[in-house]
Design a protein around this motif. Structure first.
Motif: not given
Length: 276
Positions: A183-187, A228-230, A155-161, A171-177
């Protein structure tokens, strides 16, 4: 009576007596044969200490009956044992899918592994295999949705993303982070929004031991090879695969044309809408 070597004597007591304490049940399960274990697995209530022994020592019938018992509770050790035994037993995997107490990560991985096994059994009947695949996918989606609904971290990850996406900052920078954080949920949430795909589809892409679908998503989004490697390393962790073969994946990633990847991504969306 519960500890009697003769199952005709011990069985009814092991299955139904409310006077047996946990210590007695554990001791009996550790020392008696499969018929005694099967009787114990049918009790109305099974504690974690008891199910640990049943899963460790039980044969296929005992483990299946334990997993199908709504009054059974499992420790992390017990769930780990069930996942291992379910990897080669589609029927047991289906029983685990129906348990509301199965951990969220286990549900995702179990779906992928068990559904492959079910399809393999029905491979000679393409029509029936397609129906089974769709039914299993729908059941998995519901189970994953139920698991997410009870997860505070999700729930917390969903609200943030979703806030990042709504403000145009996803963007890609956030996804890479997110991927570096592990973080499986955020990704998965970020990829779902960026690719305009249902979350269930993205989660299954990570749970599969083949990275083809993940590579398509990365190329369609024009992600760098570093990002992509990450993601590939995260997928290997989630799916229980070995270390990804980066050289081989880089070749596939480089040869894949962005337009072709975007076309494949669109087919994923179309297929999902049709399934819904």
């Amino acid at each position: 009576l519960a500890n009697d070597e003769t199952i005709a004597v011990a069985g009814p007591v092991l299955r139904a007596s409310d006077r047996l304490d946990e210590q007695t049940l554990v001791a009996t399960a550790q020392t008696r044969g499969q018929e005694h274990l099967l009787a114990i697995s049918g009790r109305k209530i099974l504690t974690e200490a008891v199910t640990d022994v049943l899963v460790d020592r039980g044969d296929q019938a005992v483990v299946a009956n334990t997993a199908n018992n709504g009054g059974a509770r499992f420790s992390d050790h017990g769930f780990s044992g069930l996942v291992t035994k379910a990897s080669d037993d589609p029927a047991l995997a289906m029983k685990l899918w129906s348990r509301p107490d199965s951990p969220r990560e286990v549900l995702v991985r179990l779906f992928v592994e068990a559904s492959d096994a079910v399809r393999n059994q029905l491979a000679t009947d393409a029509t029936r295999a397609e129906i089974v695949e769709l039914a299993v996918a729908q059941a998995s989606d519901q189970l994953q949705a139920n698991a997410r609904a009870h997860s505070v971290d999700f729930a917390n990850a969903k609200a943030y993303v979703e806030l990042l996406h709504a403000s145009g900052q996803l963007h890609e920078a956030q996804l890479h982070g997110f991927a570096k954080e592990g973080s499986f949920d955020k990704v998965t949430l970020a990829l779902s929004l960026m690719c305009k795909l249902p979350l269930d589809v993205v989660e299954r892409a990570f749970a599969r031991k083949q990275p083809d679908q993940l590579l398509v998503l990365a190329k369609a989004l024009d992600l760098s090879w570093v990002t992509t490697t990450t993601l590939l390393f995260m997928q290997a962790h989630v799916s229980g695969s070995s270390r990804p073969q980066l050289d081989q994946h880089l070749a596939s990633f480089s040869q894949l044309q962005p337009r072709a990847a975007q076309s494949t991504l669109q087919s994923y969306r179309t297929k999902q809408r049709a399934a819904e």
